[in-house]
Design a protein around this motif. Structure first.
Motif, PDB file in Angstrom:
ATOM      1  N   THR A  99     -13.072  -4.560   4.485  1.00 47.42           N
ATOM      2  CA  THR A  99     -13.800  -4.511   3.212  1.00 47.42           C
ATOM      3  C   THR A  99     -15.293  -4.754   3.405  1.00 47.42           C
ATOM      4  OG1 THR A  99     -13.395  -6.853   2.796  1.00 47.42           O
ATOM      5  CG2 THR A  99     -11.794  -5.294   1.895  1.00 47.42           C
ATOM      6  N   SER A 100     -15.747  -4.795   4.654  1.00 46.54           N
ATOM      7  CA  SER A 100     -17.141  -5.151   4.914  1.00 46.54           C
ATOM      8  C   SER A 100     -18.150  -4.126   4.403  1.00 46.54           C
ATOM      9  CB  SER A 100     -17.366  -5.380   6.410  1.00 46.54           C
ATOM     10  OG  SER A 100     -17.147  -4.188   7.129  1.00 46.54           O
ATOM     11  N   ASN A 101     -17.736  -2.887   4.238  1.00 46.39           N
ATOM     12  CA  ASN A 101     -18.673  -1.867   3.762  1.00 46.39           C
ATOM     13  C   ASN A 101     -18.339  -1.388   2.352  1.00 46.39           C
ATOM     14  OD1 ASN A 101     -16.377  -0.474   4.366  1.00 46.39           O
ATOM     15  ND2 ASN A 101     -17.368   1.131   5.535  1.00 46.39           N
ATOM     16  N   ALA A 102     -17.726  -2.255   1.565  1.00 47.44           N
ATOM     17  CA  ALA A 102     -17.357  -1.877   0.194  1.00 47.44           C
ATOM     18  C   ALA A 102     -18.606  -1.679  -0.662  1.00 47.44           C
ATOM     19  CB  ALA A 102     -16.478  -2.959  -0.431  1.00 47.44           C
ATOM     20  N   PRO A 103     -18.669  -0.591  -1.420  1.00 46.58           N
ATOM     21  CA  PRO A 103     -19.821  -0.372  -2.301  1.00 46.58           C
ATOM     22  C   PRO A 103     -19.777  -1.323  -3.502  1.00 46.58           C
ATOM     23  CG  PRO A 103     -18.204   1.366  -2.588  1.00 46.58           C
ATOM     24  CD  PRO A 103     -17.720   0.502  -1.463  1.00 46.58           C
ATOM     25  N   ALA A 104     -20.903  -1.437  -4.191  1.00 45.33           N
ATOM     26  CA  ALA A 104     -20.989  -2.335  -5.350  1.00 45.33           C
ATOM     27  C   ALA A 104     -20.132  -1.836  -6.513  1.00 45.33           C
ATOM     28  CB  ALA A 104     -22.444  -2.479  -5.788  1.00 45.33           C
ATOM     29  N   GLN A 105     -20.091  -0.544  -6.722  1.00 41.53           N
ATOM     30  CA  GLN A 105     -19.319   0.043  -7.822  1.00 41.53           C
ATOM     31  C   GLN A 105     -18.188   0.887  -7.245  1.00 41.53           C
ATOM     32  OE1 GLN A 105     -19.818  -0.398 -11.172  1.00 41.53           O
ATOM     33  NE2 GLN A 105     -21.388  -1.883 -10.619  1.00 41.53           N
ATOM     34  N   ILE A 106     -16.960   0.446  -7.455  1.00 40.23           N
ATOM     35  CA  ILE A 106     -15.787   1.172  -6.960  1.00 40.23           C
ATOM     36  C   ILE A 106     -15.081   1.797  -8.151  1.00 40.23           C
ATOM     37  CG2 ILE A 106     -13.565   0.924  -5.800  1.00 40.23           C
ATOM     38  CD1 ILE A 106     -14.754  -1.373  -4.228  1.00 40.23           C
TER      39      ILE A 106
ATOM     40  N   ALA B 204       6.606   9.023   1.216  1.00 44.53           N
ATOM     41  CA  ALA B 204       7.808   8.688   0.453  1.00 44.53           C
ATOM     42  C   ALA B 204       7.405   7.995  -0.848  1.00 44.53           C
ATOM     43  CB  ALA B 204       8.699   7.764   1.282  1.00 44.53           C
ATOM     44  N   PRO B 205       8.217   8.136  -1.881  1.00 45.96           N
ATOM     45  CA  PRO B 205       7.920   7.431  -3.136  1.00 45.96           C
ATOM     46  C   PRO B 205       8.359   5.970  -3.051  1.00 45.96           C
ATOM     47  CG  PRO B 205       9.895   8.730  -3.400  1.00 45.96           C
ATOM     48  CD  PRO B 205       9.388   8.998  -2.005  1.00 45.96           C
ATOM     49  N   LEU B 206       8.064   5.342  -1.935  1.00 40.50           N
ATOM     50  CA  LEU B 206       8.471   3.969  -1.682  1.00 40.50           C
ATOM     51  C   LEU B 206       7.246   3.074  -1.805  1.00 40.50           C
ATOM     52  CD1 LEU B 206      11.444   3.235  -0.186  1.00 40.50           C
ATOM     53  CD2 LEU B 206       9.790   2.058   1.203  1.00 40.50           C
ATOM     54  N   ILE B 207       7.152   2.349  -2.912  1.00 38.29           N
ATOM     55  CA  ILE B 207       6.005   1.484  -3.172  1.00 38.29           C
ATOM     56  C   ILE B 207       6.241   0.145  -2.483  1.00 38.29           C
ATOM     57  CG2 ILE B 207       4.681   0.290  -4.954  1.00 38.29           C
ATOM     58  CD1 ILE B 207       5.468   2.582  -6.866  1.00 38.29           C
ATOM     59  N   LEU B 208       5.343  -0.206  -1.565  1.00 38.79           N
ATOM     60  CA  LEU B 208       5.436  -1.495  -0.882  1.00 38.79           C
ATOM     61  C   LEU B 208       4.672  -2.577  -1.639  1.00 38.79           C
ATOM     62  CD1 LEU B 208       5.055  -0.510   2.876  1.00 38.79           C
ATOM     63  CD2 LEU B 208       7.128  -0.817   1.536  1.00 38.79           C
ATOM     64  N   ALA B 209       3.576  -2.207  -2.292  1.00 36.44           N
ATOM     65  CA  ALA B 209       2.777  -3.170  -3.065  1.00 36.44           C
ATOM     66  C   ALA B 209       1.959  -2.394  -4.088  1.00 36.44           C
ATOM     67  CB  ALA B 209       1.860  -3.964  -2.148  1.00 36.44           C
ATOM     68  N   LYS B 210       1.678  -3.047  -5.221  1.00 34.52           N
ATOM     69  CA  LYS B 210       0.826  -2.404  -6.226  1.00 34.52           C
ATOM     70  C   LYS B 210       0.153  -3.464  -7.079  1.00 34.52           C
ATOM     71  CE  LYS B 210       4.390  -1.839  -9.739  1.00 34.52           C
ATOM     72  NZ  LYS B 210       5.061  -0.923 -10.636  1.00 34.52           N
ATOM     73  N   GLY B 211      -0.971  -3.084  -7.679  1.00 34.77           N
ATOM     74  CA  GLY B 211      -1.660  -3.951  -8.621  1.00 34.77           C
ATOM     75  C   GLY B 211      -2.546  -5.015  -8.001  1.00 34.77           C
ATOM     76  N   PHE B 212      -2.774  -4.990  -6.709  1.00 34.18           N
ATOM     77  CA  PHE B 212      -3.632  -5.976  -6.056  1.00 34.18           C
ATOM     78  C   PHE B 212      -5.075  -5.463  -6.044  1.00 34.18           C
ATOM     79  CE2 PHE B 212      -1.740  -3.150  -2.978  1.00 34.18           C
ATOM     80  CZ  PHE B 212      -2.829  -2.718  -2.237  1.00 34.18           C
ATOM     81  N   ASP B 213      -6.008  -6.358  -5.827  1.00 31.34           N
ATOM     82  CA  ASP B 213      -7.427  -5.999  -5.773  1.00 31.34           C
ATOM     83  C   ASP B 213      -7.742  -5.415  -4.400  1.00 31.34           C
ATOM     84  OD1 ASP B 213     -10.240  -5.861  -5.665  1.00 31.34           O
ATOM     85  OD2 ASP B 213     -10.470  -7.696  -6.842  1.00 31.34           O
TER      86      ASP B 213
ATOM     87  N   ASP C 230     -18.938   4.620  -6.484  1.00 35.23           N
ATOM     88  CA  ASP C 230     -18.713   5.134  -5.144  1.00 35.23           C
ATOM     89  C   ASP C 230     -17.236   5.085  -4.797  1.00 35.23           C
ATOM     90  OD1 ASP C 230     -21.440   5.551  -4.496  1.00 35.23           O
ATOM     91  OD2 ASP C 230     -21.673   3.396  -4.238  1.00 35.23           O
ATOM     92  N   VAL C 231     -16.837   5.989  -3.935  1.00 35.07           N
ATOM     93  CA  VAL C 231     -15.473   6.001  -3.423  1.00 35.07           C
ATOM     94  C   VAL C 231     -15.434   5.097  -2.194  1.00 35.07           C
ATOM     95  CG1 VAL C 231     -13.673   7.437  -2.415  1.00 35.07           C
ATOM     96  CG2 VAL C 231     -15.054   8.310  -4.300  1.00 35.07           C
ATOM     97  N   PHE C 232     -14.447   4.224  -2.165  1.00 35.94           N
ATOM     98  CA  PHE C 232     -14.287   3.266  -1.078  1.00 35.94           C
ATOM     99  C   PHE C 232     -13.096   3.693  -0.234  1.00 35.94           C
ATOM    100  CE2 PHE C 232     -12.780  -1.256  -0.004  1.00 35.94           C
ATOM    101  CZ  PHE C 232     -13.514  -1.290   1.162  1.00 35.94           C
ATOM    102  N   VAL C 233     -13.331   3.983   1.035  1.00 34.26           N
ATOM    103  CA  VAL C 233     -12.284   4.419   1.955  1.00 34.26           C
ATOM    104  C   VAL C 233     -12.243   3.432   3.121  1.00 34.26           C
ATOM    105  CG1 VAL C 233     -11.381   6.335   3.320  1.00 34.26           C
ATOM    106  CG2 VAL C 233     -12.794   6.802   1.314  1.00 34.26           C
ATOM    107  N   PRO C 234     -11.566   2.297   2.938  1.00 34.08           N
ATOM    108  CA  PRO C 234     -11.564   1.286   4.001  1.00 34.08           C
ATOM    109  C   PRO C 234     -10.681   1.690   5.182  1.00 34.08           C
ATOM    110  CG  PRO C 234     -10.149   0.600   2.212  1.00 34.08           C
ATOM    111  CD  PRO C 234     -10.809   1.881   1.772  1.00 34.08           C
ATOM    112  N   THR C 235     -11.073   1.258   6.360  1.00 33.36           N
ATOM    113  CA  THR C 235     -10.268   1.475   7.557  1.00 33.36           C
ATOM    114  C   THR C 235      -9.119   0.473   7.561  1.00 33.36           C
ATOM    115  OG1 THR C 235     -12.213   2.183   8.775  1.00 33.36           O
ATOM    116  CG2 THR C 235     -10.317   1.467  10.087  1.00 33.36           C
ATOM    117  N   ILE C 236      -7.912   0.954   7.782  1.00 39.31           N
ATOM    118  CA  ILE C 236      -6.746   0.068   7.865  1.00 39.31           C
ATOM    119  C   ILE C 236      -6.727  -0.556   9.252  1.00 39.31           C
ATOM    120  CG2 ILE C 236      -4.235  -0.082   7.777  1.00 39.31           C
ATOM    121  CD1 ILE C 236      -4.308   2.205   5.723  1.00 39.31           C
TER     122      ILE C 236
END
Length: 146
Positions: A66-73, A89-98, A39-45
């Motif tokens: 993350t309360s409505n996260a599906p089992a398979q992402i 912008a190609p400005l990465i603030l964070a990457k590689g986190f769960d 499933d595609v997970f589209v969390p509200t920020i």
């Protein structure tokens, strides 16, 4: 004749092994997990909000629900980019986190003062925060109106 020999040599030593490797790869058994329904997970920020003001150099948290996260992402590795107006912008603030962590800390980069910044959160989808303000610094000798 030399040209024909060169082509045959190129085919024999370069292309033939590639074709053989492709045959072996295509004959390999498939992993059923790769094709399982995900499933595609589209969390509200949740943070930043429209009333948020960040200052250059601060460490701030970006949070999402993350309360409505599906089992398979499809992709749990997160990426956060900064956007202003309609431009990501190609400005990465964070990457590689769960993506299921629901939060990531970032250092506010040196950018110009604007009220139309937003966060783009990528995991297996991309979604945007509300626009907010970054109280940045003048860039390239600009004068910031008071």
């Amino acid at each position: 004749m030399k040209f024909t020999n060169a082509i045959m040599t190129l085919f024999t030593f370069f292309f033939a092994p590639l074709f053989m490797a492709a045959m072996f790869v295509s004959a390999a058994p498939l992993n059923a997990e790769l094709f399982s329904k995900k499933d595609v997970f589209v969390p509200t920020i949740l943070e930043p909000t429209a009333s948020t003001v960040w200052k250059t150099g601060e460490v701030r948290n970006i949070t999402w629900d993350t309360s409505n996260a599906p089992a398979q992402i499809t992709n749990r590795l997160g990426l956060v980019l900064l956007r202003f107006g309609d431009i990501t912008a190609p400005l990465i603030l964070a990457k590689g986190f769960d993506i299921l962590d629901g939060t990531v800390s970032v250092t506010v980069p040196r950018v110009e003062k604007r009220t139309d910044w937003s966060i783009v959160l990528f995991g297996d989808s991309g979604n945007f925060s509300p626009q907010f303000e970054i109280d940045g610094e003048p860039l390239f000798g600009q004068q910031v109106p008071q």
